[in-house]
Write a protein that holds these residues in place. Structure first.
Motif, PDB file in Angstrom:
ATOM      1  N   PHE A 250      40.048  45.728  31.127  1.00 42.74           N
ATOM      2  CA  PHE A 250      39.301  45.932  32.359  1.00 42.74           C
ATOM      3  C   PHE A 250      38.419  44.727  32.686  1.00 42.74           C
TER       4      PHE A 250
ATOM      5  N   SER B 154      39.965  38.427  37.009  1.00 45.87           N
ATOM      6  CA  SER B 154      41.124  37.850  37.686  1.00 45.87           C
ATOM      7  C   SER B 154      41.509  38.605  38.952  1.00 45.87           C
ATOM      8  N   ASP B 155      40.695  39.554  39.410  1.00 44.90           N
ATOM      9  CA  ASP B 155      40.977  40.301  40.641  1.00 44.90           C
ATOM     10  C   ASP B 155      42.374  40.906  40.627  1.00 44.90           C
TER      11      ASP B 155
ATOM     12  N   MET C 232      43.141  44.261  40.114  1.00 42.08           N
ATOM     13  CA  MET C 232      43.011  45.712  40.081  1.00 42.08           C
ATOM     14  C   MET C 232      42.815  46.189  38.642  1.00 42.08           C
ATOM     15  N   ALA C 233      43.767  46.992  38.113  1.00 39.40           N
ATOM     16  CA  ALA C 233      43.609  47.434  36.725  1.00 39.40           C
ATOM     17  C   ALA C 233      44.919  47.268  35.960  1.00 39.40           C
ATOM     18  N   ILE C 234      45.645  46.198  36.277  1.00 35.74           N
ATOM     19  CA  ILE C 234      46.962  46.010  35.649  1.00 35.74           C
ATOM     20  C   ILE C 234      46.821  45.652  34.178  1.00 35.74           C
TER      21      ILE C 234
ATOM     22  N   SER D 112      44.399  46.362  32.230  1.00 34.52           N
ATOM     23  CA  SER D 112      43.922  47.539  31.497  1.00 34.52           C
ATOM     24  C   SER D 112      45.077  48.467  31.146  1.00 34.52           C
ATOM     25  N   ALA D 113      45.908  48.775  32.135  1.00 32.80           N
ATOM     26  CA  ALA D 113      47.005  49.716  31.899  1.00 32.80           C
ATOM     27  C   ALA D 113      47.950  49.169  30.834  1.00 32.80           C
TER      28      ALA D 113
ATOM     29  N   LEU E  42      46.216  48.993  27.299  1.00 33.44           N
ATOM     30  CA  LEU E  42      45.970  50.353  26.813  1.00 33.44           C
ATOM     31  C   LEU E  42      47.247  50.952  26.244  1.00 33.44           C
ATOM     32  N   THR E  43      48.352  50.737  26.957  1.00 30.75           N
ATOM     33  CA  THR E  43      49.617  51.296  26.502  1.00 30.75           C
ATOM     34  C   THR E  43      50.051  50.696  25.170  1.00 30.75           C
TER      35      THR E  43
ATOM     36  N   LEU F 294      53.981  46.513  36.948  1.00 31.59           N
ATOM     37  CA  LEU F 294      52.882  47.014  37.773  1.00 31.59           C
ATOM     38  C   LEU F 294      52.469  45.988  38.810  1.00 31.59           C
ATOM     39  N   GLU F 295      52.522  44.706  38.440  1.00 29.68           N
ATOM     40  CA  GLU F 295      52.079  43.672  39.370  1.00 29.68           C
ATOM     41  C   GLU F 295      52.969  43.650  40.607  1.00 29.68           C
ATOM     42  N   LEU F 296      54.283  43.712  40.425  1.00 32.41           N
ATOM     43  CA  LEU F 296      55.176  43.646  41.576  1.00 32.41           C
ATOM     44  C   LEU F 296      55.406  45.031  42.166  1.00 32.41           C
ATOM     45  N   LEU F 297      55.398  46.051  41.310  1.00 32.98           N
ATOM     46  CA  LEU F 297      55.522  47.443  41.712  1.00 32.98           C
ATOM     47  C   LEU F 297      56.691  47.688  42.656  1.00 32.98           C
TER      48      LEU F 297
ATOM     49  N   LYS G  36      59.963  36.748  34.751  1.00 32.56           N
ATOM     50  CA  LYS G  36      58.559  36.481  34.451  1.00 32.56           C
ATOM     51  C   LYS G  36      58.221  36.930  33.040  1.00 32.56           C
TER      52      LYS G  36
ATOM     53  N   TYR H 211      44.355  58.628  26.010  1.00 33.40           N
ATOM     54  CA  TYR H 211      45.250  57.592  26.531  1.00 33.40           C
ATOM     55  C   TYR H 211      45.691  57.923  27.949  1.00 33.40           C
TER      56      TYR H 211
ATOM     57  N   LEU I 143      44.811  55.808  31.243  1.00 32.15           N
ATOM     58  CA  LEU I 143      45.950  55.254  31.976  1.00 32.15           C
ATOM     59  C   LEU I 143      45.914  55.710  33.430  1.00 32.15           C
TER      60      LEU I 143
ATOM     61  N   SER J 296      43.450  53.643  35.398  1.00 32.88           N
ATOM     62  CA  SER J 296      43.899  52.306  35.759  1.00 32.88           C
ATOM     63  C   SER J 296      45.024  52.365  36.783  1.00 32.88           C
TER      64      SER J 296
ATOM     65  N   THR K 179      45.005  50.679  40.460  1.00 31.19           N
ATOM     66  CA  THR K 179      46.042  49.716  40.813  1.00 31.19           C
ATOM     67  C   THR K 179      46.773  50.121  42.082  1.00 31.19           C
TER      68      THR K 179
ATOM     69  N   SER L 250      44.769  49.848  45.393  1.00 28.50           N
ATOM     70  CA  SER L 250      44.579  48.525  45.999  1.00 28.50           C
ATOM     71  C   SER L 250      45.899  47.848  46.345  1.00 28.50           C
TER      72      SER L 250
ATOM     73  N   GLN M 131      41.236  45.499  48.510  1.00 28.15           N
ATOM     74  CA  GLN M 131      40.834  45.299  47.121  1.00 28.15           C
ATOM     75  C   GLN M 131      39.678  46.239  46.805  1.00 28.15           C
TER      76      GLN M 131
ATOM     77  N   TYR N  29      31.946  32.102  36.387  1.00 28.41           N
ATOM     78  CA  TYR N  29      32.838  31.166  37.065  1.00 28.41           C
ATOM     79  C   TYR N  29      32.090  29.970  37.601  1.00 28.41           C
TER      80      TYR N  29
ATOM     81  N   LYS O  36      36.605  29.958  41.708  1.00 27.84           N
ATOM     82  CA  LYS O  36      37.778  30.486  41.001  1.00 27.84           C
ATOM     83  C   LYS O  36      38.947  30.489  41.960  1.00 27.84           C
TER      84      LYS O  36
ATOM     85  N   ARG P 190      49.400  38.682  44.361  1.00 24.85           N
ATOM     86  CA  ARG P 190      48.198  38.982  45.144  1.00 24.85           C
ATOM     87  C   ARG P 190      47.062  38.097  44.645  1.00 24.85           C
TER      88      ARG P 190
ATOM     89  N   TYR Q  46      43.487  36.025  44.834  1.00 26.62           N
ATOM     90  CA  TYR Q  46      42.147  36.045  45.412  1.00 26.62           C
ATOM     91  C   TYR Q  46      41.395  34.814  44.913  1.00 26.62           C
TER      92      TYR Q  46
END
Lengths: 169, 272
Positions: A63, A69-70, A72-74, A76-77, A80-81, A131-134, A145, B17, B21, B24, B28, B31, B36, B51, B108, B115, B117
């Motif tokens: 998190f 790095s802006d 979201m919560a990729i 973290s997910a 965590l897994t 998750l990033e490309l979803l 990648k 867990y 999960l 998160s 995700t 957004s 965002q 930064y 930064k 995506r 930023y």
């Protein structure tokens, strides 16, 4: 000794976050490859600790990196897994005896450790980029990648883990 | 009941867990489709300051290059100023100014994810607010997404959610500027009708349809173009003027009339 583990992991946490967001997120090797070396926290984390605490710390690590790095919560997910499946991976790599008291990383072979690290990285990257490309239409791009970033992460993690190899334990 | 509690207790790690999960995943997926997250982004105090500290150290390596590009821009602006044919008494009455400019340093940058930023070191205290345009000396950079007291995050044009009004220079044919997520030097211009004469090398600038950017800010030039699947609109690949991998100084543009424009548009839409 107990205190020592907390301090050690706390310092590791902070240093890995800083290294990740200030150095490795700006590598952009070959244009887009940014190795995610913070996974090595899970590789180093003690085996016989409270699982719930381990899950929460891993989530927090992901998190904090997400915040920087802006993304979201990729992160973290993903982390965590792999924190959750780490015991399964360890049983797969080191056999059933890793649950015994006497087990340490010292009496495992190098190949076993590398397999373990590789599996951690592979799973993490697969979840992260999915998750990033979803989207399923980018399936090949995701695999590409995962492969390239995974190799970069793997090499750098190996270097880091041998550089900071623990003398004790 | 006892059994349920026992079941939960014996699987408490799995429940933990799944719970984390879910948090998160919700963050995700939300957004992905909307803005965002307001609470969790890198414009916050801690992340912003880390930064900025890191940027204070590393920015010395680029000073010479940055200076050269600023001098180059000054030279261009001087030429424009000296050749301006109107009365050269500068307008000081602030009520007659449409656009204000705030300078900001990029602390930064990212361009490798779908995506992207950026974080800049000016925030609410310096008058930055959401949906202001951000440009560099060479061209457009993005739109302010979130602000804290001293920092802001900027949604880069290299963001698959980005959608900016743009047109071919010296014509009034406009389309939308989007990014497909592949190459950080190239963005796409879509919705230009087939009958428009398009040539490789034509300059693309921001259009007049947006209340975020002033008209005619450079974006890039046409690298290649082809018709879309329906054969009615062009898909144009645009080579950016900005080197997105290496941006340091930026200007944030605030349009003083934006609120008025938005209010008017909202009124018109409601009346329909």
């Amino acid at each position: 000794m107990l205190n020592n583990i907390y301090v050690l992991n706390g310092i590791r946490f902070i240093l890995l976050v800083l290294a990740q967001v200030l150095v490795f997120n700006n590598m952009n090797f070959m244009g887009t490859i940014n190795p995610m070396i913070y996974i090595i926290f899970l590789y180093w984390y003690p085996i016989r600790e409270n699982v719930a605490v381990f899950l929460i710390i891993s989530f927090l690590l992901g998190f904090v990196i997400d915040l920087f790095s802006d993304t979201m919560a990729i992160h973290s997910a993903a982390i965590l897994t792999i924190a959750f499946v780490r015991p399964v991976l360890m049983r797969f790599c080191f056999g059933a005896n890793f649950e015994f008291q006497g087990f340490t990383f010292k009496n495992t072979t190098r190949v076993q450790r590398m397999t373990f690290l590789g599996l951690l990285i592979g799973f993490h990257h697969l979840i992260f980029f999915s998750l990033e490309l979803l989207s399923f239409s980018h399936f090949l791009l995701i695999l590409e990648k995962v492969l390239f970033t995974g190799i970069a992460t793997f090499i750098i993690s190996l270097l880091l883990s041998s550089l900071f190899a623990k003398e004790t334990e | 009941m006892q059994r349920i509690i026992n079941f939960i207790l014996s699987n408490r790690n799995t429940f933990l867990y799944v719970f984390l999960l879910l948090i998160s995943l919700v963050l995700t997926v939300r957004s992905h489709s909307y803005h965002q997250s307001k609470a969790f982004n890198s414009s916050k105090w801690l992340t912003g300051n880390i930064y900025e500290t890191s940027d204070n150290i590393t920015s010395y390596f680029n000073l010479k290059k940055e200076n050269n590009s600023l001098v180059e821009e000054n030279r261009r602006l001087r030429i424009e100023l000296f050749n301006l044919k109107v009365n050269n008494v500068s307008e000081l009455d602030s009520s007659k100014i449409d656009f204000e400019v705030i300078d900001a340093k990029i602390v930064k940058n990212s361009f490798s994810s779908p995506r992207n930023y950026l974080t800049v070191n000016k925030g609410k205290k310096q008058g930055v607010s959401q949906d202001m345009g951000v440009i560099t000396t060479k061209g457009i950079l993005g739109i302010v997404e979130n602000t804290s007291n001293n920092f802001s995050t900027v949604q880069s044009i290299l963001n698959t959610k980005s959608n900016i009004n743009a047109k071919i220079k010296n014509t009034d044919y406009f389309g939308s500027l989007v990014w497909d997520g592949n190459d950080y030097t190239t963005v796409q211009l879509v919705d230009i009708p087939r009958l428009v004469p398009v040539r490789i090398g034509d300059t693309i600038v921001t259009g007049a349809m947006s209340s975020i950017f002033p008209e005619n800010i450079p974006i890039g030039f046409i690298k290649e173009f082809n018709l879309n699947d329906a054969q009615s609109f062009y898909n144009i690949n645009i080579q950016l003027f900005n080197d997105m991998a290496n941006v340091k100084n930026s200007y944030i543009i605030s349009n003083k009339n934006r609120n008025e424009i938005l209010e008017l548009e909202a009124k018109t839409n409601n009346a329909q």
